[in-house]
Design a protein around this motif. Structure first.
Motif, PDB file in Angstrom:
ATOM      1  N   ARG A  81      18.061  43.766  42.812  1.00 44.51           N
ATOM      2  CA  ARG A  81      17.490  43.994  41.478  1.00 44.51           C
ATOM      3  C   ARG A  81      16.674  45.277  41.438  1.00 44.51           C
ATOM      4  N   ALA A  82      16.737  45.976  40.322  1.00 44.07           N
ATOM      5  CA  ALA A  82      15.907  47.143  40.061  1.00 44.07           C
ATOM      6  C   ALA A  82      15.062  46.873  38.822  1.00 44.07           C
ATOM      7  N   GLN A  83      13.870  47.438  38.802  1.00 43.52           N
ATOM      8  CA  GLN A  83      12.990  47.271  37.657  1.00 43.52           C
ATOM      9  C   GLN A  83      12.521  48.628  37.149  1.00 43.52           C
ATOM     10  N   MET A  84      12.313  48.703  35.828  1.00 44.47           N
ATOM     11  CA  MET A  84      11.874  49.935  35.184  1.00 44.47           C
ATOM     12  C   MET A  84      10.870  49.625  34.089  1.00 44.47           C
ATOM     13  N   LEU A  85      10.269  50.688  33.585  1.00 41.72           N
ATOM     14  CA  LEU A  85       9.419  50.572  32.401  1.00 41.72           C
ATOM     15  C   LEU A  85       9.519  51.861  31.602  1.00 41.72           C
ATOM     16  N   ALA A  86       9.128  51.778  30.336  1.00 36.77           N
ATOM     17  CA  ALA A  86       9.084  52.945  29.458  1.00 36.77           C
ATOM     18  C   ALA A  86       7.710  52.995  28.796  1.00 36.77           C
ATOM     19  N   THR A  87       7.140  54.182  28.739  1.00 42.39           N
ATOM     20  CA  THR A  87       5.828  54.350  28.126  1.00 42.39           C
ATOM     21  C   THR A  87       5.957  54.785  26.669  1.00 42.39           C
ATOM     22  N   LEU A  97       8.168  58.390  28.876  1.00 40.45           N
ATOM     23  CA  LEU A  97       8.448  58.409  30.303  1.00 40.45           C
ATOM     24  C   LEU A  97       9.235  57.168  30.677  1.00 40.45           C
ATOM     25  N   LEU A  98      10.285  57.365  31.473  1.00 42.95           N
ATOM     26  CA  LEU A  98      11.029  56.263  32.076  1.00 42.95           C
ATOM     27  C   LEU A  98      10.723  56.288  33.567  1.00 42.95           C
ATOM     28  N   VAL A  99      10.244  55.184  34.091  1.00 40.51           N
ATOM     29  CA  VAL A  99       9.827  55.136  35.490  1.00 40.51           C
ATOM     30  C   VAL A  99      10.398  53.875  36.125  1.00 40.51           C
ATOM     31  N   GLY A 100      10.887  54.009  37.356  1.00 42.14           N
ATOM     32  CA  GLY A 100      11.442  52.852  38.040  1.00 42.14           C
ATOM     33  C   GLY A 100      11.271  52.948  39.536  1.00 42.14           C
ATOM     34  N   GLY A 101      11.667  51.881  40.206  1.00 37.20           N
ATOM     35  CA  GLY A 101      11.597  51.838  41.656  1.00 37.20           C
ATOM     36  C   GLY A 101      10.643  50.765  42.133  1.00 37.20           C
ATOM     37  N   GLY A 102       9.989  51.036  43.245  1.00 36.69           N
ATOM     38  CA  GLY A 102       9.029  50.101  43.809  1.00 36.69           C
ATOM     39  C   GLY A 102       9.644  48.944  44.566  1.00 36.69           C
ATOM     40  N   ARG A 103      10.955  48.885  44.568  1.00 39.24           N
ATOM     41  CA  ARG A 103      11.637  47.752  45.199  1.00 39.24           C
ATOM     42  C   ARG A 103      11.395  47.723  46.706  1.00 39.24           C
ATOM     43  N   HIS A 104      11.280  48.891  47.316  1.00 35.32           N
ATOM     44  CA  HIS A 104      11.116  48.939  48.770  1.00 35.32           C
ATOM     45  C   HIS A 104       9.845  48.237  49.231  1.00 35.32           C
ATOM     46  N   ALA A 105       8.861  48.075  48.349  1.00 35.75           N
ATOM     47  CA  ALA A 105       7.632  47.375  48.712  1.00 35.75           C
ATOM     48  C   ALA A 105       7.734  45.862  48.492  1.00 35.75           C
ATOM     49  N   SER A 143      -3.292  56.885  29.930  1.00 33.17           N
ATOM     50  CA  SER A 143      -3.552  56.623  28.508  1.00 33.17           C
ATOM     51  C   SER A 143      -2.300  56.209  27.742  1.00 33.17           C
ATOM     52  N   LEU A 144      -1.134  56.347  28.374  1.00 36.49           N
ATOM     53  CA  LEU A 144       0.116  55.999  27.693  1.00 36.49           C
ATOM     54  C   LEU A 144       0.363  54.493  27.800  1.00 36.49           C
ATOM     55  N   GLY A 145       0.538  53.850  26.680  1.00 40.35           N
ATOM     56  CA  GLY A 145       0.828  52.425  26.701  1.00 40.35           C
ATOM     57  C   GLY A 145       2.234  52.151  27.217  1.00 40.35           C
ATOM     58  N   ILE A 146       2.449  50.952  27.730  1.00 42.98           N
ATOM     59  CA  ILE A 146       3.782  50.542  28.190  1.00 42.98           C
ATOM     60  C   ILE A 146       4.494  49.865  27.024  1.00 42.98           C
ATOM     61  N   GLU A 147       5.616  50.428  26.619  1.00 42.92           N
ATOM     62  CA  GLU A 147       6.353  49.898  25.471  1.00 42.92           C
ATOM     63  C   GLU A 147       7.439  48.903  25.853  1.00 42.92           C
ATOM     64  N   GLN A 148       7.985  49.040  27.053  1.00 45.63           N
ATOM     65  CA  GLN A 148       9.111  48.174  27.419  1.00 45.63           C
ATOM     66  C   GLN A 148       9.219  48.072  28.931  1.00 45.63           C
TER      67      GLN A 148
END
Length: 408
Positions: free
Chosen positions: A240-246, A275-283, A316-321
């Motif tokens: 699984r991969a996870q992402m977010l958008a600000t 911003l689209l940001v993803g990853g963190g799975r390795h942790a 300061s950027l809110g997380i939208e999704q």
């Protein structure tokens, strides 16, 4: 649920095609596209269980990078110089074919380069020492020191980077839809294949709505492949991969896609300044070895921590999704292509290890050649499933994964 006489008659009808492609992601749609280019007279059907790009192809960051999920030095150490170079060239060809064959405005094509950034001094050393090998492979790359790297993308804390001028980015969902529309195939969405019955003249694929028959079948599937071809379960696993958008930033500060921490994180800024940001799975490896489509507080917190650490203007950027997607990973980090055991009229491709956009369009051409030509397609040996049948190859494929495969 009851079935009417009209519905029953419809379900009993068989639709006949020359080739059926199962899977409406980038690889399946690209295979249909290239089949149409290679042999326009072929009747081709594309079967998708949900909607086009419903799985990983429509859930990623839209990076079109060259090479594998790992840095080039790791590829050389793992695969050898010749194979590492050929993998790079295959993915470069994928990028160039996207630019040459398709209308980029249909899927927000951006070819401004990409930055492979180092999260540690050791990683920067690996990137720097990989540069001669990359240039020998024809890769247009330059090394940037820490100051240049951070200045270029409004960041803090990166130790250096490689800037690759041929890196690109797309809207991945629009790309999949565009390729399918250009393929000329009959596209059947909401048609999950529930069973495959092989016979002397090909295969019959059963869906809840009707049956489809063809002498040749291509399975372009990720971790779902073993559901239809159980004998290949050893060559792909679900991750699984996870992402977010600000929310939108006040300006475009990250002009190119950024892939960092040995593929552990990735970030891009769209034209709308989100911003689209993803990853963190390795942790969180154990928890993310799953096919469940869900975000988790732990991984999402890891992604946010990365974003706020390296882009100090972002808190300061809110997380939208927030969202997730599952991908097919192979045992050795390379895609896997082969013929269905005991049924050579069926071929499959899987295990793109989070880099389907980097391989997919060119891989569709390889699969189209494999099912429509008598000759062995160029580059098939790079991905042939038979490499796992060789004891020496199995041993190599089981090497420790030091490269933190990502999902961009």
């Amino acid at each position: 649920m009851t079935v009417s006489i009209w519905q029953q008659a419809h379900q009993k009808r068989e639709a006949a095609y020359d080739v059926i492609v199962v899977g409406g992601g980038i690889v399946g749609c690209s295979t249909a596209y290239w089949l149409g280019r290679r042999a326009p007279s072929l009747d081709v059907a594309l079967l998708e269980a949900r909607t086009l790009g419903a799985e990983a192809s429509g859930r990623n960051a839209g990076f079109v990078l060259q090479g594998t999920h790992a840095d080039y030095r790791t590829d050389v150490e793992r695969y050898g110089k010749r194979t590492a170079r050929r993998l790079w060239q295959f993915t470069r060809e994928n990028r160039d074919l996207l630019a040459a064959e398709l209308r980029g405005s249909a899927f927000s094509w951006r070819a401004d380069g990409a930055l492979v950034a180092a999260g540690t001094a050791e990683e920067d050393e690996r990137l720097r020492t990989s540069l001669p090998h990359l240039r020998a492979a024809g890769a247009p790359a330059v090394h940037l020191d820490a100051e240049e790297t951070n200045d270029r993308i409004g960041a803090s804390g990166f130790h250096g980077s490689l800037f690759v001028t041929t890196g690109a980015a797309v809207n991945p969902l629009h790309l999949v839809q565009h390729v399918a529309a250009k393929s000329g195939a009959d596209v059947h969405t909401q048609h999950p294949v529930e069973h495959v019955r092989w016979g002397e003249t090909g295969a019959v694929l059963g869906t809840p709505d009707r049956h489809f028959r063809a002498p040749r079948v291509v399975f372009a599937l990720g971790p779902a492949l073993p559901e239809l071809v159980p004998t290949v379960s050893s060559v792909v696993r679900s991750v699984r991969a996870q992402m977010l958008a600000t929310a939108p930033a006040d300006a475009v500060r990250i002009p190119v896609p950024v892939y960092s921490h040995r593929g552990g994180f990735y970030v891009r800024q769209r034209e709308d300044r989100r911003l689209l940001v993803g990853g963190g799975r390795h942790a969180h490896r154990a928890a993310e070895e799953t096919s469940r489509d869900a975000t988790t507080p732990a991984v999402q917190a890891t992604i946010e921590r990365y974003l706020h650490t390296h882009f100090p203007w972002s808190p300061s950027l809110g997380i939208e999704q927030r969202w997730s997607g599952t991908m097919g990973f192979s045992p050795d980090g390379r895609p896997v292509v082969g013929r269905v055991p005991e049924h050579p009229e069926g071929v499959f491709a899987t295990g793109f290890t989070g880099h389907g956009m980097g391989y997919g369009f060119r891989m569709g051409r390889l699969l189209a050649d494999l099912v429509s030509a008598n000759e062995t397609p160029e580059a098939l040996d790079l991905f042939a499933a038979s490499r796992f049948e060789d004891p020496d190859a199995k041993q190599a494929g089981a090497a420790p994964d030091r490269s933190r495969p990502a999902d961009s």
